[in-house]
Design an enzyme around this catalytic site. Structure first.
Site, short mmCIF file in Angstrom:
data_model
loop_
_atom_site.label_atom_id
_atom_site.label_comp_id
_atom_site.label_asym_id
_atom_site.label_seq_id
_atom_site.Cartn_x
_atom_site.Cartn_y
_atom_site.Cartn_z
N HIS A 121 0.87 -1.18 0.00
CA HIS A 121 0.00 0.00 0.00
C HIS A 121 0.91 1.23 0.00
O HIS A 121 2.02 1.18 0.54
CB HIS A 121 -0.82 -0.05 1.29
N ASP A 198 3.10 -4.60 8.31
CA ASP A 198 1.91 -3.78 8.12
C ASP A 198 0.70 -4.70 8.27
O ASP A 198 0.38 -5.47 7.36
CB ASP A 198 1.96 -3.13 6.73
N GLN A 201 -4.44 -5.16 7.11
CA GLN A 201 -5.44 -6.07 6.56
C GLN A 201 -5.49 -7.42 7.26
O GLN A 201 -6.25 -8.29 6.86
CB GLN A 201 -5.19 -6.29 5.06
N LYS A 224 -10.27 -0.52 10.73
CA LYS A 224 -10.42 -1.72 9.89
C LYS A 224 -10.72 -2.95 10.76
O LYS A 224 -10.78 -4.06 10.26
CB LYS A 224 -9.16 -1.95 9.07
N CYS A 362 -4.86 2.53 -3.61
CA CYS A 362 -3.63 3.09 -3.01
C CYS A 362 -2.45 2.14 -3.19
O CYS A 362 -1.63 1.99 -2.26
CB CYS A 362 -3.81 3.41 -1.54
N1 PMP Z 1 -1.61 -0.66 4.64
C1 PMP Z 1 -2.56 -1.45 4.13
C2 PMP Z 1 -2.20 -2.85 3.71
C3 PMP Z 1 -3.86 -0.97 3.99
O1 PMP Z 1 -4.81 -1.75 3.48
C4 PMP Z 1 -4.16 0.35 4.42
C5 PMP Z 1 -5.56 0.93 4.27
N2 PMP Z 1 -6.18 0.64 3.06
C6 PMP Z 1 -3.13 1.12 4.96
C7 PMP Z 1 -1.88 0.59 5.06
C8 PMP Z 1 -3.39 2.51 5.45
O2 PMP Z 1 -4.26 2.49 6.54
P1 PMP Z 1 -4.85 3.83 7.17
O3 PMP Z 1 -5.42 4.62 6.03
O4 PMP Z 1 -5.89 3.36 8.12
O5 PMP Z 1 -3.73 4.54 7.83
#
Ligand code: PMP
Length: 404
Positions: A121, A198, A201, A224, A362
C-alpha cells in the site's frame, strides 16, 4: 456464531440504498462499528471526558486509568510482552511515518537501503521512499509473480544488500495474498535486520501474536477492525522503542524542559506527543473485546467460506480475470472483466445496493505490475452473509451484461 445476533449489533447494515438492501463489501477500506463500540465512545463523552495523564482530579485520573487499561487490552490482544510496547497512533499510516522518521534520525546514513515488496500500500511505500531519497539511498523491492506471490529467492538476494529495515504487508489490500511473514522475519533476522509488519489487513481476520511472529514492529488501524476512525497502533519491541528518537514533540512526551535542553518521557509516552484521541482508544478496546467475545477460529473459517464462495461463483463469469491468485489468500477478492472499466462496473452495482471499491486501492505499483488501471475489490467482514455473496455475484453478472 449466530450471524443475526452479530448483524443486530451493526445497525448501519440494516438500510436501503437506491431502494435496495445495502450489501456492504468494502470492509478492507473500513469496517462498520458495532453498537458496543459506538456506546463506549458515547459513554466517554457523556460521563468521562477529560484530558489524561496531567490532572490530579477525579475525572482526569479515571480517564487516564481507562486509557491505560485500553493499552493493556490491545497489548494482550496482539500478545505483546508489555503494554509499553504499544503506542497509540492515528492508524497504520501514522505508525509507518513515525517509524520512517525515527529511523531517519537514528539509524539511516547516506546511501542506506530500505526493503519493501511489490505489493505494498502507498502508506508502506511512500514514507520509506521519501525518507531514503533524502539520503540518496535506495528502496529495494521484492518482486511478485503473476499470482501475486512474493519471490522469496529474490528476497534472500536483496537481504544480502544489507537494508537497514524491512517493511512488509501481512496481507495485501489489493490481492488478498497472505505473505509468509514469519519466514520472512526469520530470514531478515539471520542478517540482524529489523522487520516491520503492516497488519492493516490482517488484524481483523486473524489472531496476531507478535512474539510468535518475532516482528520488531507491527502497525495497524482501528477502523479496519470494528473500532472508531482516528485510532490505531504501533507495536515495537521495547529494545527498539527505547533506541528510537521521538517522532513528534510537545506536551506529554517530555520529562524535563528548559530553554537549553529537553529530556524525554519513558515508553510509550515518548511517542505520544499532545492530547491523544482518548474516546477512540476506549472504542478500540471495546472492539478488541468484541472480537475476543467471538470464537476467532470460527470467524476465520466463516470468512474463508464467504471468500471461497465469492471466488467460485465469480469464476463462472465470462472474461473475468482475478488479480491475485495466491494459494494463501484472505479477506478479499480483486478482479477485472474484459472490456469493462472497473469504475463502470462499481458504479452500476452500487445502484443495485452493492458497495465495493474500484480503482488502484492506493497501490499504483501493483496496477502497473499487472498492466491494469484498477480492479473491482470485494472485501468481507464477519457480518457478511452467503446471501450477500449471491446478491453481489448476481449484480456483477447483470452489470457485465449491461456493459458489454
Ligand atoms: N496498509 C494497508 C495494507 C492498507 O490496506 C491500508 C488501508 N487501506 C493502509 C496501510 C493505510 O491504513 P490507514 O489509512 O488506516 O492509515
Amino acid at each position: 456464531m449466530d450471524i443475526n445476533t452479530i448483524r443486530n449489533q451493526f445497525p448501519v447494515l440494516d438500510q436501503q440504498v437506491y431502494g435496495k438492501p445495502l450489501v456492504y463489501l468494502d470492509n478492507a477500506a473500513t469496517t462498520q462499528k458495532p453498537l458496543c463500540v459506538i456506546e463506549r465512545e458515547r459513554e466517554y463523552y457523556l460521563h468521562e471526558n477529560c484530558n489524561i495523564h496531567r490532572g490530579v482530579h477525579y475525572l482526569s485520573q479515571k480517564a487516564t486509568e481507562a486509557y491505560e487499561h485500553a493499552r493493556q487490552t490491545v497489548a494482550d490482544f496482539i500478545h505483546a510482552k508489555e503494554s509499553r510496547e504499544v503506542v497509540f497512533t492515528r492508524g497504520t499510516t501514522e505508525s509507518l511515518n513515525l517509524l520512517a522518521t525515527s529511523f531517519e534520525h537514528h539509524i539511516i546514513n547516506e546511501g542506506d537501503k530500505v526493503l519493501v515488496t511489490a505489493i505494498e500500500h502507498h502508506s508502506n511505500l511512500v514514507p520509506w521512499q521519501q525518507m531514503i531519497q533524502r539520503h540518496h539511498g535506495k528502496l529495494l523491492v521484492v518482486p511478485m509473480d503473476d499470482n501475486g506471490v512474493l519471490d522469496l529467492d529474490c528476497y534472500e538476494e536483496l537481504l544480502k544488500e544489507s537494508p537497514k529495515i524491512v517493511s512488509i504487508a501481512h496481507i495485501s489490500n489489493v490481492l488478498g495474498t497472505v505473505n509468509p511473514v514469519k519466514e520472512m522475519i526469520g530470514m531478515a533476522h539471520q542478517s540482524g535486520i529489523p522487520v516491520v509488519i503492516d497488519g492493516a489487513q490482517s488484524i481483523a481476520h486473524h489472531a496476531i501474536d507478535v512474539q510468535d511472529l518475532d516482528c520488531d514492529f507491527f502497525v495497524f488501524s482501528g477502523h479496519k477492525m470494528y473500532a472508531p476512525m482516528g485510532i490505531g497502533g504501533l507495536y515495537g519491541k521495547t529494545e527498539w522503542l527505547k533506541k528510537l528518537p521521538p517522532y513528534q514533540f510537545g506536551g506529554e512526551m517530555v520529562d524535563t524542559v528548559s530553554f537549553e535542553k529537553t529530556t524525554f518521557n519513558v515508553l510509550p509516552f515518548k511517542f505520544e506527543a499532545g492530547t491523544p484521541n482518548v474516546g477512540a482508544a476506549l472504542g478500540l478496546e471495546t472492539a478488541v473485546q468484541f472480537l475476543q467475545s467471538l470464537d476467532r477460529g470460527e470467524v476465520e473459517r466463516y470468512e474463508a467460506q464467504l471468500l471461497l464462495s465469492a471466488i467460485q461463483k465469480l469464476s463462472e463469469i465470462e472474461g473475468i480475470r482475478f488479480i491475485g491468485e495466491a494459494e494463501q489468500r484472505s479477506g478479499l477478492v480483486s478482479f477485472i472483466i474484459d472490456g469493462i472499466h472497473p469504475y463502470d462496473l462499481g458504479t452500476i452495482i452500487d445502484k443495485m445496493g452493492v458497495a465495493v471499491r474500484t480503482g488502484h486501492h492506493c497501490a499504483e505499483p501493483v496496477m502497473t505490475r499487472f498492466g491494469i488501471p484498477g480492479t473491482v475489490r470485494a472485501s468481507f467482514a464477519l457480518y457478511n452473509t452467503m446471501e450477500e455473496v449471491d446478491i453481489f455475484v448476481n449484480a456483477v453478472k447483470r452489470a457485465a451484461m449491461m456493459l458489454r
